[in-house]
Design a protein around this motif. Structure first.
Motif, short mmCIF file in Angstrom:
data_model
loop_
_atom_site.label_atom_id
_atom_site.label_comp_id
_atom_site.label_asym_id
_atom_site.label_seq_id
_atom_site.Cartn_x
_atom_site.Cartn_y
_atom_site.Cartn_z
N HIS A 44 -97.46 95.41 -30.20
CA HIS A 44 -98.38 95.63 -31.03
C HIS A 44 -99.74 94.98 -30.93
CE1 HIS A 44 -96.38 92.19 -32.58
NE2 HIS A 44 -97.57 91.68 -33.16
N PRO A 45 -100.77 95.33 -31.33
CA PRO A 45 -102.19 94.69 -31.20
C PRO A 45 -102.46 93.71 -32.19
CG PRO A 45 -102.66 96.66 -31.94
CD PRO A 45 -101.24 96.42 -32.14
N HIS A 46 -103.76 92.76 -31.64
CA HIS A 46 -104.34 92.07 -32.85
C HIS A 46 -105.63 91.97 -32.30
CE1 HIS A 46 -100.83 90.89 -35.26
NE2 HIS A 46 -100.28 90.40 -34.06
N ARG A 47 -106.69 91.65 -33.03
CA ARG A 47 -107.93 91.26 -32.76
C ARG A 47 -108.61 90.53 -33.94
NH1 ARG A 47 -112.56 95.39 -30.50
NH2 ARG A 47 -111.67 94.73 -28.66
N GLY A 48 -109.44 89.27 -33.55
CA GLY A 48 -110.19 88.75 -34.56
C GLY A 48 -109.78 87.38 -35.41
N PHE A 49 -108.55 87.17 -34.89
CA PHE A 49 -107.81 85.86 -35.58
C PHE A 49 -106.92 85.17 -34.96
CE2 PHE A 49 -105.31 89.64 -36.43
CZ PHE A 49 -103.96 89.23 -36.62
N GLU A 50 -106.16 84.20 -35.49
CA GLU A 50 -105.21 83.40 -34.57
C GLU A 50 -103.80 83.63 -35.40
OE1 GLU A 50 -106.93 79.63 -32.78
OE2 GLU A 50 -107.97 79.81 -34.63
N GLY A 104 -108.40 86.57 -30.46
CA GLY A 104 -109.98 86.69 -30.14
C GLY A 104 -110.25 88.31 -29.96
N SER A 105 -110.61 88.55 -28.68
CA SER A 105 -111.18 90.02 -28.58
C SER A 105 -110.26 90.92 -28.43
CB SER A 105 -112.21 90.09 -27.41
OG SER A 105 -111.39 89.67 -25.98
N GLY A 106 -108.86 90.55 -28.31
CA GLY A 106 -107.59 91.41 -28.25
C GLY A 106 -106.67 90.93 -27.49
N VAL A 107 -105.27 91.12 -28.24
CA VAL A 107 -104.27 91.04 -27.33
C VAL A 107 -103.03 92.06 -27.80
CG1 VAL A 107 -103.12 89.45 -29.45
CG2 VAL A 107 -102.39 89.04 -26.92
N ILE A 108 -102.25 92.26 -26.88
CA ILE A 108 -101.18 93.23 -27.28
C ILE A 108 -100.02 92.21 -26.70
CG2 ILE A 108 -100.08 95.39 -26.58
CD1 ILE A 108 -102.76 96.60 -26.13
N HIS A 109 -98.97 92.25 -27.80
CA HIS A 109 -97.80 91.20 -27.73
C HIS A 109 -96.65 91.82 -28.29
CE1 HIS A 109 -97.75 88.30 -31.13
NE2 HIS A 109 -98.48 89.64 -31.55
N SER A 110 -95.44 91.22 -28.19
CA SER A 110 -94.36 91.69 -28.77
C SER A 110 -93.52 90.04 -29.02
CB SER A 110 -93.37 92.27 -28.03
OG SER A 110 -92.74 91.80 -26.57
N GLU A 111 -92.80 90.20 -30.07
CA GLU A 111 -92.13 88.80 -30.52
C GLU A 111 -90.84 89.47 -30.85
OE1 GLU A 111 -95.24 86.67 -33.12
OE2 GLU A 111 -95.30 88.74 -33.44
N MET A 112 -89.82 89.13 -30.04
CA MET A 112 -88.43 89.75 -30.21
C MET A 112 -87.35 88.69 -30.15
SD MET A 112 -89.14 93.10 -30.25
CE MET A 112 -87.42 93.76 -30.20
#
Length: 297
Positions: free
Chosen positions: A68-74, A107-115
């Motif tokens: 899933h993606p994220h942008r703009g925070f930690e 930051g500007s964008g990450v796509i990651h998984s936590e399994m």
């Protein structure tokens, strides 16, 4: 923590709001407790969300959090029990085990998984979302695993303070966490107070900068907060006033103290994207849909 003299008497923060964590579901059916998140987030600035996850039933966590993606925070993930693996578009792979912390700047964008990396047994921990100021929202994503052994621990009034982030003082003695130097100056402490003898509870006074947001979340036992000794029960969060020290007392309890410098900017959130304007959120959605949110490896 070096032995310090008892601090001079300062005003203690009062409890302005008490929230009880609510059952929720996220990822692929992971059951958790949402302590806060959504709605008017300005009163928690610079924090956006706090979740507690914990279950001994595999069906409650086995689905994990697929890509899933994220942008703009930690995001700050802190494991108490169990094992979780992180993978992201930057080819980072990290295994979080009991006591470990993962600190990721989307930051500007990450796509990651936590399994989960377990098929049975108990899994328990927290995830905190920490906002970024506008000037940092489009900076490159970064990722850091912090092993439990690298997180400083300090004795405090027969108890213990695990210092994940920030610089503060506890009963007059300095405490420095594993993570420092961020623009929001976060303090993130995990505190354990043992059972006390007799009727008097153990008492800790935390020096937090005036104007900073301060939150106390109890995850085992109960505490009393402030000069008024307001009772905060397990799975409850106290949001405090922004002037003075944080005074907490308790016996046989574990709680989190989270504090930080408010950013004071507009917060526009849509799911995993947190920006300053609706137009910026729409751009993130469009870039994710078009496959351009992150740079290809």
């Amino acid at each position: 923590m070096t032995e310090g003299t008892r601090p001079e008497h300062r005003q203690s923060r009062s409890v302005e709001e008490i929230l009880t964590a609510k059952p929720a579901s996220d990822g692929d059916g992971v059951r958790l407790l949402r302590v806060f998140g959504g709605g008017d987030l300005s009163r928690f600035d610079p924090f956006l969300m706090l979740d507690e996850f914990g279950s001994a039933e595999a069906q409650d966590y086995i689905g994990g959090f697929p890509s899933h993606p994220h942008r703009g925070f930690e995001t700050v993930t802190y494991m108490l029990e169990g094992s979780m693996e992180h993978r992201d578009h930057m080819d980072n792979i990290g295994l979080l085990e009991p006591g470990d912390v993962q600190w990721m700047k989307a930051g500007s964008g990450v796509i990651h998984s936590e399994m989960p990396r377990q098929q049975q047994g108990r899994m328990r921990g927290f995830q905190l979302w920490l906002n970024l100021p506008a000037a940092e929202k489009m900076t490159p994503a970064t990722y850091q695993d912090i092993p439990a052994a690298d997180i400083p621990r300090y004795p405090a009034d027969k108890g213990a303070v695990k210092a994940i982030a920030g610089e503060t003082a506890v009963n007059g003695a300095g405490v420095t966490g594993a993570v420092t130097g961020l623009s929001t100056d976060p303090v993130y402490l995990d505190i354990q107070l043992p059972a006390s003898a007799g009727q008097k509870n153990n008492e800790l006074r935390f020096r937090i900068k005036d104007g900073y947001t301060a939150l106390v979340y109890v995850y085992d036992g109960k505490v009393a907060v402030g000069e008024e000794s307001v009772s905060i029960a397990v799975q409850q969060l106290a949001r405090l006033s922004r002037q003075g020290d944080v005074l907490v007392s308790g016996s046989d309890v574990r709680f989190l103290l989270i504090a930080g410098k408010p950013i004071g900017e507009p917060i526009v959130q849509y799911g995993p994207f947190v920006m300053n304007t609706r137009e910026e959120v729409n751009l993130a959605l469009r870039e994710y849909r078009d496959g351009t949110l992150v740079s290809p490896r």
